[in-house]
Scaffold this motif. Structure first.
Motif, PDB file in Angstrom:
ATOM      1  N   GLY A 191     -15.624 -28.082   2.324  1.00  0.00           N
ATOM      2  CA  GLY A 191     -15.553 -29.503   2.608  1.00  0.00           C
ATOM      3  C   GLY A 191     -16.842 -30.141   2.156  1.00  0.00           C
ATOM      4  N   SER A 204     -12.244 -41.103   0.650  1.00  0.00           N
ATOM      5  CA  SER A 204     -11.762 -40.458   1.871  1.00  0.00           C
ATOM      6  C   SER A 204     -10.988 -39.210   1.486  1.00  0.00           C
ATOM      7  CB  SER A 204     -10.860 -41.418   2.663  1.00  0.00           C
ATOM      8  OG  SER A 204      -9.625 -41.604   1.977  1.00  0.00           O
ATOM      9  N   ASP A 205     -10.448 -38.537   2.490  1.00  0.00           N
ATOM     10  CA  ASP A 205      -9.648 -37.340   2.255  1.00  0.00           C
ATOM     11  C   ASP A 205      -8.484 -37.582   1.301  1.00  0.00           C
ATOM     12  OD1 ASP A 205     -11.114 -35.608   3.803  1.00  0.00           O
ATOM     13  OD2 ASP A 205      -9.864 -35.817   5.576  1.00  0.00           O
ATOM     14  N   LYS A 206      -7.999 -38.805   1.264  1.00  0.00           N
ATOM     15  CA  LYS A 206      -6.861 -39.120   0.407  1.00  0.00           C
ATOM     16  C   LYS A 206      -7.200 -38.970  -1.070  1.00  0.00           C
ATOM     17  CE  LYS A 206      -5.096 -42.548   3.716  1.00  0.00           C
ATOM     18  NZ  LYS A 206      -4.798 -43.992   3.916  1.00  0.00           N
ATOM     19  N   THR A 208      -9.658 -36.688  -2.398  1.00  0.00           N
ATOM     20  CA  THR A 208     -10.438 -35.507  -2.774  1.00  0.00           C
ATOM     21  C   THR A 208      -9.652 -34.207  -2.623  1.00  0.00           C
ATOM     22  OG1 THR A 208     -11.347 -35.449  -0.525  1.00  0.00           O
ATOM     23  CG2 THR A 208     -12.627 -36.610  -2.207  1.00  0.00           C
ATOM     24  N   PRO A 211     -11.436 -31.495   2.124  1.00  0.00           N
ATOM     25  CA  PRO A 211     -11.723 -32.532   3.122  1.00  0.00           C
ATOM     26  C   PRO A 211     -13.153 -33.062   3.002  1.00  0.00           C
ATOM     27  CG  PRO A 211     -10.686 -30.611   4.130  1.00  0.00           C
ATOM     28  CD  PRO A 211     -11.055 -30.209   2.738  1.00  0.00           C
TER      29      PRO A 211
END
Length: 231
Positions: A191, A204-206, A208, A211
């Protein structure tokens, strides 16, 4: 409920995240229209930015300790420096006040441990990525911290100070950050810590392949837990 004191304006764009998350967390926990008992002392960002680029950190420490003292006198029972970079002077703020200072690296480190990660990437200002005040504190939690190569660090640093702290969110910079996260993942990072509170305005996580941990959110959630007596 305990009262939280926020040393903000570092920059004010990310201070908004703190205020929002703290109050959301309190409302989720207590229900209804509850919100946090909180105080904010917001500094003029240009003033402190000029000082850090002149390597006048002693003056920064004095300024933020003074802000902490004002918040303490107004009733703050916990202080947060709403920034990764400016946690460099957290010890000075703690010495200048009689209330605890919640270090942002402790909130992030606890989250990494809870996820069982052994290797994480770190993005932030050049100060955060290259100096020990964040990296060593994170590493003390027992995991490896890696940062991008020099040219990539310079890009991350430049985008923060020339764009993000000024509220500019450019698609080209977002694409570059996503690529850097992917590069760190290819090196084994499970991460990546968004170790500048403004970065979570950009990715954000969306976006990449692994996480990402939003440091401002984690810091704010930890403060809300303190206020509610959960930690």
């Amino acid at each position: 409920m305990r009262t939280i004191g926020l040393i903000g304006g570092l920059s004010w764009e990310s201070t908004i995240i703190y205020y929002q998350i703290i109050n959301q967390r309190v409302r989720e926990r207590l229900g209804g229209s509850h919100s946090a008992n909180s105080l904010i002392w917001s500094v003029d960002y240009t003033t402190v930015e000029d000082l850090i680029f002149a390597d006048r950190w002693d003056e920064v420490g004095t300024m933020l300790a003074d802000a902490g003292g004002k918040l303490e006198r107004m009733g703050a029972e916990l202080l947060l420096i709403c920034s990764n970079t400016f946690n460099r002077v957290s010890d000075e703020v703690a010495r200048g006040t009689g209330v605890p200072v919640l270090h942002i690296a402790d909130a992030v480190g606890a989250e990494v441990v809870s996820r069982g990660w052994r290797k994480v990437g770190l993005l932030g200002t050049r100060f955060t990525m290259e100096e020990p005040f964040i990296r060593d504190r994170l590493a003390a939690y027992g995991f490896e911290v890696v940062v991008p190569g020099r040219e990539r660090r310079e890009l991350v640093h430049r985008v923060i100070f020339e764009e993000l702290v000024r509220g500019l969110l450019r698609p080209s910079s977002k694409e570059a950050y996503v690529e850097i996260v992917a590069e760190l993942a290819a090196e084994g990072a499970e991460g990546v810590i968004l170790g500048c509170t403004e970065i979570e305005l950009l990715i954000s996580d969306k976006d990449t392949v692994v996480p990402v941990l939003p440091s401002a959110r984690l810091h704010a959630e930890a403060a809300a837990g303190f206020a509610l007596g959960e930690s």
